[in-house]
Write an enzyme that holds these catalytic residues in place. Structure first.
Site, PDB file in Angstrom:
ATOM      1  N   LYS A  35      38.100  37.743  50.871  1.00  7.02           N
ATOM      2  CA  LYS A  35      38.071  37.882  49.417  1.00  7.02           C
ATOM      3  C   LYS A  35      38.606  36.626  48.759  1.00  7.02           C
ATOM      4  O   LYS A  35      39.672  36.102  49.113  1.00  7.02           O
ATOM      5  CB  LYS A  35      38.925  39.073  48.965  1.00  7.02           C
ATOM      6  CG  LYS A  35      38.789  39.364  47.462  1.00  7.02           C
ATOM      7  CD  LYS A  35      40.008  40.075  46.877  1.00  7.02           C
ATOM      8  CE  LYS A  35      41.048  39.067  46.439  1.00  7.02           C
ATOM      9  NZ  LYS A  35      42.090  39.634  45.552  1.00  7.02           N
ATOM     10  N   ASP A  61      35.575  38.391  44.017  1.00  4.39           N
ATOM     11  CA  ASP A  61      36.258  39.359  43.157  1.00  4.39           C
ATOM     12  C   ASP A  61      36.624  38.718  41.817  1.00  4.39           C
ATOM     13  O   ASP A  61      37.787  38.415  41.554  1.00  4.39           O
ATOM     14  CB  ASP A  61      37.507  39.880  43.871  1.00  4.39           C
ATOM     15  CG  ASP A  61      38.159  41.036  43.141  1.00  4.39           C
ATOM     16  OD1 ASP A  61      37.457  41.741  42.387  1.00  4.39           O
ATOM     17  OD2 ASP A  61      39.378  41.238  43.327  1.00  4.39           O
ATOM     18  N   LYS A  63      35.640  40.217  38.821  1.00  8.11           N
ATOM     19  CA  LYS A  63      35.797  41.320  37.855  1.00  8.11           C
ATOM     20  C   LYS A  63      35.164  40.979  36.497  1.00  8.11           C
ATOM     21  O   LYS A  63      35.820  40.995  35.450  1.00  8.11           O
ATOM     22  CB  LYS A  63      37.275  41.677  37.677  1.00  8.11           C
ATOM     23  CG  LYS A  63      37.957  42.161  38.947  1.00  8.11           C
ATOM     24  CD  LYS A  63      39.403  42.536  38.666  1.00  8.11           C
ATOM     25  CE  LYS A  63      40.109  43.052  39.915  1.00  8.11           C
ATOM     26  NZ  LYS A  63      40.389  41.962  40.892  1.00  8.11           N
ATOM     27  N   ASP A  66      32.172  41.524  30.067  1.00  8.30           N
ATOM     28  CA  ASP A  66      31.784  40.858  28.826  1.00  8.30           C
ATOM     29  C   ASP A  66      30.562  41.600  28.283  1.00  8.30           C
ATOM     30  O   ASP A  66      30.190  42.649  28.799  1.00  8.30           O
ATOM     31  CB  ASP A  66      31.487  39.375  29.093  1.00  8.30           C
ATOM     32  CG  ASP A  66      31.835  38.482  27.904  1.00  8.30           C
ATOM     33  OD1 ASP A  66      31.380  38.803  26.769  1.00  8.30           O
ATOM     34  OD2 ASP A  66      32.542  37.479  28.087  1.00  8.30           O
ATOM     35  N   THR A 123      44.917  48.691  40.588  1.00 10.30           N
ATOM     36  CA  THR A 123      45.977  49.335  41.356  1.00 10.30           C
ATOM     37  C   THR A 123      47.364  49.041  40.795  1.00 10.30           C
ATOM     38  O   THR A 123      48.339  49.679  41.207  1.00 10.30           O
ATOM     39  CB  THR A 123      45.933  48.909  42.835  1.00 10.30           C
ATOM     40  OG1 THR A 123      45.961  47.486  42.924  1.00 10.30           O
ATOM     41  CG2 THR A 123      44.677  49.438  43.501  1.00 10.30           C
ATOM     42  N   ARG A 214      48.746  39.723  51.369  1.00 16.47           N
ATOM     43  CA  ARG A 214      50.041  39.190  51.785  1.00 16.47           C
ATOM     44  C   ARG A 214      50.552  39.706  53.134  1.00 16.47           C
ATOM     45  O   ARG A 214      51.145  38.922  53.887  1.00 16.47           O
ATOM     46  CB  ARG A 214      51.075  39.453  50.688  1.00 16.47           C
ATOM     47  CG  ARG A 214      50.915  38.497  49.508  1.00 16.47           C
ATOM     48  CD  ARG A 214      51.687  38.948  48.283  1.00 16.47           C
ATOM     49  NE  ARG A 214      51.007  40.045  47.600  1.00 16.47           N
ATOM     50  CZ  ARG A 214      51.364  40.513  46.407  1.00 16.47           C
ATOM     51  NH1 ARG A 214      52.405  39.994  45.772  1.00 16.47           N
ATOM     52  NH2 ARG A 214      50.692  41.493  45.847  1.00 16.47           N
TER      53      ARG A 214
END
Length: 235
Positions: A35, A61, A63, A66, A123, A214
């Site tokens: 990603k 990613d 997102k 508009d 999230t 991470r």
């Protein structure tokens, strides 16, 4: 949802092209995709996105959110990256999602069309956060509402918290591809995520893909961390 195949996406969350490529190489063989998102794309540009992803399938990613024509045009501009998946916000509404679907179908050859994934509720958000921006009800209600709208409007799947996998499966069945961020192996720090599960829990709930950043990229041995998660998913 036992028996469902769930695969790993490694989030290359950095502004450094060389570092992203190193993490991708370390996770190779254990991850089904990588990603790259806003942080890297804004810092390094689209050409660097392709370089960092290398030969790995790319979960792009960004997102997009508009007016419909702008989102459709933006998708056309992303064709050179050959993403395997790309994201839009379900809250952009029916017209925007439909325009995005049309742009994917028109821009990409039939054998290389990316999965169009609609983000439901981030999230990092909880019910209080939704209420603060004027959305009544619970996170679960909003996720199901947006998920249904997105699938009716042409999305291939959804991005959702692990805690909304089961409600979405109950409401929409096995059709939607569910990509689930906010996954943390047992004992990992939560960071800025509020709604999390372990890889095994997400698999049991019915996720198709989990996104882990991470806990892999900041591990002492990223390759071993990715291998351990992949093993947990296949157990």
């Amino acid at each position: 949802m036992t028996g469902r195949s769930t695969r790993l996406i490694v989030a290359l969350d950095t502004k450094d092209t060389a570092q992203a490529a190193r993490w991708r190489e370390q996770a190779a063989g254990h991850a089904g995709a990588v990603k790259l998102g806003l942080e890297f794309t804004y810092a390094r540009g689209l050409a660097a996105v392709r370089e960092a992803a290398g030969d790995s399938p790319l979960f792009l990613d960004l997102k997009l959110h508009d007016i419909p024509n702008t989102v459709a045009s933006a998708i056309g501009s992303l064709a050179a990256l050959r993403p395997a998946m790309l994201t839009i916000h379900a809250s952009g509404g029916r017209a925007m999602i439909t325009a995005a679907r049309g742009a994917v179908d028109e821009t990409f050859p039939s054998g290389s069309r990316p999965l169009l994934l609609a983000v439901t509720v981030l999230t990092s958000m909880d019910t209080q956060g939704l209420h603060e921006v004027g959305v009544p009800g619970s996170v679960e209600e909003q996720v199901v509402r947006l998920g249904r709208l997105a699938m009716e409007s042409g999305a291939d799947g959804l991005v959702c918290s692990s805690h909304e996998i089961t409600p979405l499966r109950h409401a929409l069945g096995n059709g939607p591809v569910l990509v689930v961020p906010g996954i943390r192996p047992a004992g990992s720090a939560l960071g800025d995520q509020k709604r999390v599960m372990t890889p095994a829990q997400a698999r049991a709930a019915g996720a198709d893909w989990i996104v882990v950043g991470r806990p892999i990229t900041r591990a002492e041995d990223p390759a071993a961390a990715a291998a351990a998660i992949a093993a947990e998913l296949s157990a």
